[in-house]
Design a protein around this motif. Structure first.
Motif, PDB file in Angstrom:
ATOM      1  N   SER A  48     -15.107  -3.484  -1.663  1.00 58.37           N
ATOM      2  CA  SER A  48     -14.053  -3.788  -2.647  1.00 58.37           C
ATOM      3  C   SER A  48     -13.646  -2.562  -3.452  1.00 58.37           C
ATOM      4  CB  SER A  48     -14.490  -4.921  -3.568  1.00 58.37           C
ATOM      5  OG  SER A  48     -15.662  -4.566  -4.254  1.00 58.37           O
TER       6      SER A  48
ATOM      7  N   TRP B 122      -9.776  -5.795   7.254  1.00 55.54           N
ATOM      8  CA  TRP B 122      -9.546  -4.985   6.056  1.00 55.54           C
ATOM      9  C   TRP B 122     -10.251  -5.567   4.839  1.00 55.54           C
ATOM     10  CZ3 TRP B 122      -7.050  -0.430   4.903  1.00 55.54           C
ATOM     11  CH2 TRP B 122      -6.753  -0.202   3.559  1.00 55.54           C
ATOM     12  N   GLU B 123     -10.171  -6.890   4.681  1.00 55.20           N
ATOM     13  CA  GLU B 123     -10.732  -7.541   3.495  1.00 55.20           C
ATOM     14  C   GLU B 123     -12.257  -7.425   3.420  1.00 55.20           C
ATOM     15  OE1 GLU B 123     -10.885 -10.163   6.870  1.00 55.20           O
ATOM     16  OE2 GLU B 123      -9.166  -9.131   6.016  1.00 55.20           O
TER      17      GLU B 123
ATOM     18  N   ARG C 197     -11.151  -0.668  -1.195  1.00 54.60           N
ATOM     19  CA  ARG C 197      -9.838  -1.285  -1.033  1.00 54.60           C
ATOM     20  C   ARG C 197      -8.981  -1.076  -2.255  1.00 54.60           C
ATOM     21  NH1 ARG C 197     -10.697  -6.681  -0.939  1.00 54.60           N
ATOM     22  NH2 ARG C 197     -12.917  -6.482  -0.918  1.00 54.60           N
TER      23      ARG C 197
ATOM     24  N   ARG D 169       0.862  -1.184   0.000  1.00 60.37           N
ATOM     25  CA  ARG D 169       0.000   0.000   0.000  1.00 60.37           C
ATOM     26  C   ARG D 169       0.899   1.235   0.000  1.00 60.37           C
ATOM     27  NH1 ARG D 169      -4.647  -2.277  -1.055  1.00 60.37           N
ATOM     28  NH2 ARG D 169      -5.135  -3.963   0.332  1.00 60.37           N
TER      29      ARG D 169
END
Length: 133
Positions: A130, A125-126, A133, A42
């Motif tokens: 979507s 986080w997942e 992210r 990231r």
């Protein structure tokens, strides 16, 4: 002016973008072993922001978090104990959100999200939308 934009500025900006992505990848450098896997690869500013909020969130306990269903939680405010912040993990087209000032300013996971990450293991986080992210 248009010629300079197309032949110079845009290509230079694109290559700088590519260079930064390469520098932030785990192929380019080693990460600290304490960094969570979801923060690897990231941008450094995002990783630094979330790491500092993860540290702040360590003072939360599991009973400071109330699940409301569908990725929505109430997290107790530390500065105003009678107040709760509403967080929403979002869905495919709905972006995540929190009612705190930190989220309003940065639009990055705040200590309230990190408290959920730490205490509600199935919501990490997942599970953030979507598109976000």
């Amino acid at each position: 002016m248009l010629t300079v934009l197309v032949t110079d500025f845009l290509p230079r900006t694109y290559w700088k973008y590519i260079e930064l992505n390469v520098k932030y990848s785990s192929v380019y450098r080693r990460y600290n072993e304490n960094m969570p896997k979801f923060l690897k690869d990231r941008p450094r500013s995002v990783a630094d922001h979330v790491m500092s909020r993860l540290t702040e969130a360590q003072c939360y306990e599991a009973n400071d978090i109330v699940a409301k269903g569908n990725g929505m939680f109430h997290v107790k405010s530390q500065s105003h104990p009678c107040t709760q912040h509403n967080i929403n993990f979002g869905e495919s087209i709905i972006m995540p959100s929190c009612t705190c000032k930190d989220w309003a300013k940065h639009k990055l996971p705040c200590k309230h999200f990190c408290a959920v990450f730490n205490h509600v293991h199935e919501w990490g986080w997942e599970k953030l939308a979507s598109n976000y992210r």
